[in-house]
Design an enzyme around this catalytic site. Sequence first.
Site, PDB file in Angstrom:
ATOM      1  N   GLU A   1       7.983   2.420  -0.748  1.00 28.23           N
ATOM      2  CA  GLU A   1       7.079   2.743  -0.036  1.00 28.23           C
ATOM      3  C   GLU A   1       7.026   3.487   1.283  1.00 28.23           C
ATOM      4  OE1 GLU A   1       4.302  -0.063   2.375  1.00 28.23           O
ATOM      5  OE2 GLU A   1       4.750  -1.537   1.383  1.00 28.23           O
TER       6      GLU A   1
ATOM      7  N   GLU B   1       7.207  -6.406   3.437  1.00 26.91           N
ATOM      8  CA  GLU B   1       8.040  -6.190   4.812  1.00 26.91           C
ATOM      9  C   GLU B   1       7.705  -7.413   5.324  1.00 26.91           C
ATOM     10  OE1 GLU B   1       4.746  -3.562   6.014  1.00 26.91           O
ATOM     11  OE2 GLU B   1       6.032  -1.804   5.556  1.00 26.91           O
TER      12      GLU B   1
HETATM   13  C1  BG6 Z   1       2.571  -1.006   5.061  1.00 24.93           C
HETATM   14  C2  BG6 Z   1       1.933  -1.877   3.985  1.00 24.93           C
HETATM   15  O1  BG6 Z   1       3.124  -1.543   6.399  1.00 24.93           O
HETATM   16  O2  BG6 Z   1       2.557  -0.034   5.067  1.00 24.93           O
HETATM   17  C3  BG6 Z   1       1.043  -1.725   3.787  1.00 24.93           C
HETATM   18  O3  BG6 Z   1       3.002  -2.707   2.930  1.00 24.93           O
HETATM   19  C4  BG6 Z   1       0.323  -0.485   3.813  1.00 24.93           C
HETATM   20  O4  BG6 Z   1       0.631  -2.639   2.901  1.00 24.93           O
HETATM   21  C5  BG6 Z   1       1.311   0.925   4.788  1.00 24.93           C
HETATM   22  O5  BG6 Z   1      -0.947  -0.123   3.632  1.00 24.93           O
HETATM   23  C6  BG6 Z   1       0.803   2.267   5.217  1.00 24.93           C
HETATM   24  O6  BG6 Z   1      -0.103   1.514   6.336  1.00 24.93           O
HETATM   25  P1  BG6 Z   1      -1.447   2.060   7.252  1.00 24.93           P
HETATM   26  O7  BG6 Z   1      -1.865   0.633   7.639  1.00 24.93           O
HETATM   27  O8  BG6 Z   1      -1.808   3.638   6.994  1.00 24.93           O
HETATM   28  O9  BG6 Z   1      -2.416   1.704   5.135  1.00 24.93           O
END
Ligand code: BG6
Length: 475
Positions: A372, A179
Amino acid sequence: MTKINFPNNFLWGGAIAANQTEGNIGLKELSNSNFIPVGNRRFSVAEGMSAIQRSSLEYYPADRGINFIEHYKDDIKLFSEMGFKVFRFSITWSRLYPQGEEKYPDSDGLKLYDDIVNECLKYNIEPLITISHFDVPIKLVEKYNSWANRKMIDLYLNFCKTLFVHFKERVHYWITFNEINMILYMPFMSSGLILENLDNPEQIKLDALHHEFIASALAVKLGHEIDKNNQIGCMVAAGDLYPRTCAPNDVLKTQKENQRNYFFTDVQLRGKYPNFALKYFKKKGLKVPFKSGDRTILESGIADYLAISYYNSGTMSSNKSELCEIKGNVFPSLTNPYLKKSEWGWQIDPVGLRITLNSLFDRYEKPIFIVENGLGAKDNANQTLIQDDYRISYLKAHILAVNDAINVDGVDVIGYTPWGCIDLVSASSGEMSKRYGFIYVDENDKGEGSMIRRKKKSFYWYKDVIRTNGKSLEN
Ligand code: BG6
């Protein structure tokens, strides 16, 4: 419902990152993530606006993670039981280069990742390595203010070279930076930048970003030279914005805000800074720190594929008085009245994933890897089998949207690795209770617990999805 028809070689799997899982065992020097506490200071530290210090009064969840270092064999075995074709994880730079500047990597660090990669290959799981996932050796933060200094490019390339040479023919999929657009919102967490007390933080962020762009393009080139079969991706946190109304000014504002995000992929997939960005920087008095040869580097280091995270869409208005209320994955947005929210206020929008995939594919015509996606939610660990139907229905709706994007719209999506396939520490809040996993980890928000792993209902569900190449979702 559209017939489900994922390509035969579709890469189903899951994703984690070192800073949220590994813990400090065996770590010789710390990383930026070890300085981000849980609690009140978390955001200001992540933004680079609070002192970088460690205190015995605070808890730093990266120190413990989910102790992946001592559990990875069992964890990867569980992933293989689900049928993973690919497993995305990242490398802690300071495990290989504790000071960041050594000529040769630390042999213990290298052995660890050797073992992790070999463990994946043992089960025919393709490793997908994020070279830098919110990770910078703290020594480089202290000495150079991290990516603010151009020197980081060479240090990063040395790190990349070690990985490309060492894992040649064993690892084919890479992501240069997780990201990369997160530098806008979380400059210390994402890139190790300290901005507190600096006169021109916006300029420092642009310097750092330019250095990351150059480093990423050079890494693509280097990776191809070392192994022509390497597939090296760039990555953004994606999620198209919708206009709040069809008033032309709302639409224009939305278009501008979407461009703000496309900027990152434009540079990495079109090989140059887009005009709209150059105009914006000029207006703000910011200067891209171009050195001679940089433009050629960007042109010749175009990424092979686009990796995205997708959690939510957003909504924009041209009316400044309508303050942005929701911060799904840190991006400012208005509430969309047509969408439900997660327990953490992130808006749930599977159609938005299809829309985003279409926008990005129309713009770049490059393969897209969804690396993701997922729902952060509390689980009830008192149940014998954790009944996480909410997670199943979130993931199901998003996978169906991907199927539509592939089969109705013709988007080339090559894989899907839901985030936090095993519960891990939340990046934004530092909590363990914000769980994404198919596998439960017995650990609370203070880092206490047995670390015992348990399969949730979604574990069996996802196993079926992979086994049937998505067809189980027709039922
Ligand atoms: C993304 C990141 O922004 O979102 C991860 O690459 C992160 O590292 C994921 O964990 C989910 O966000 P959060 O804040 O719920 O962990």
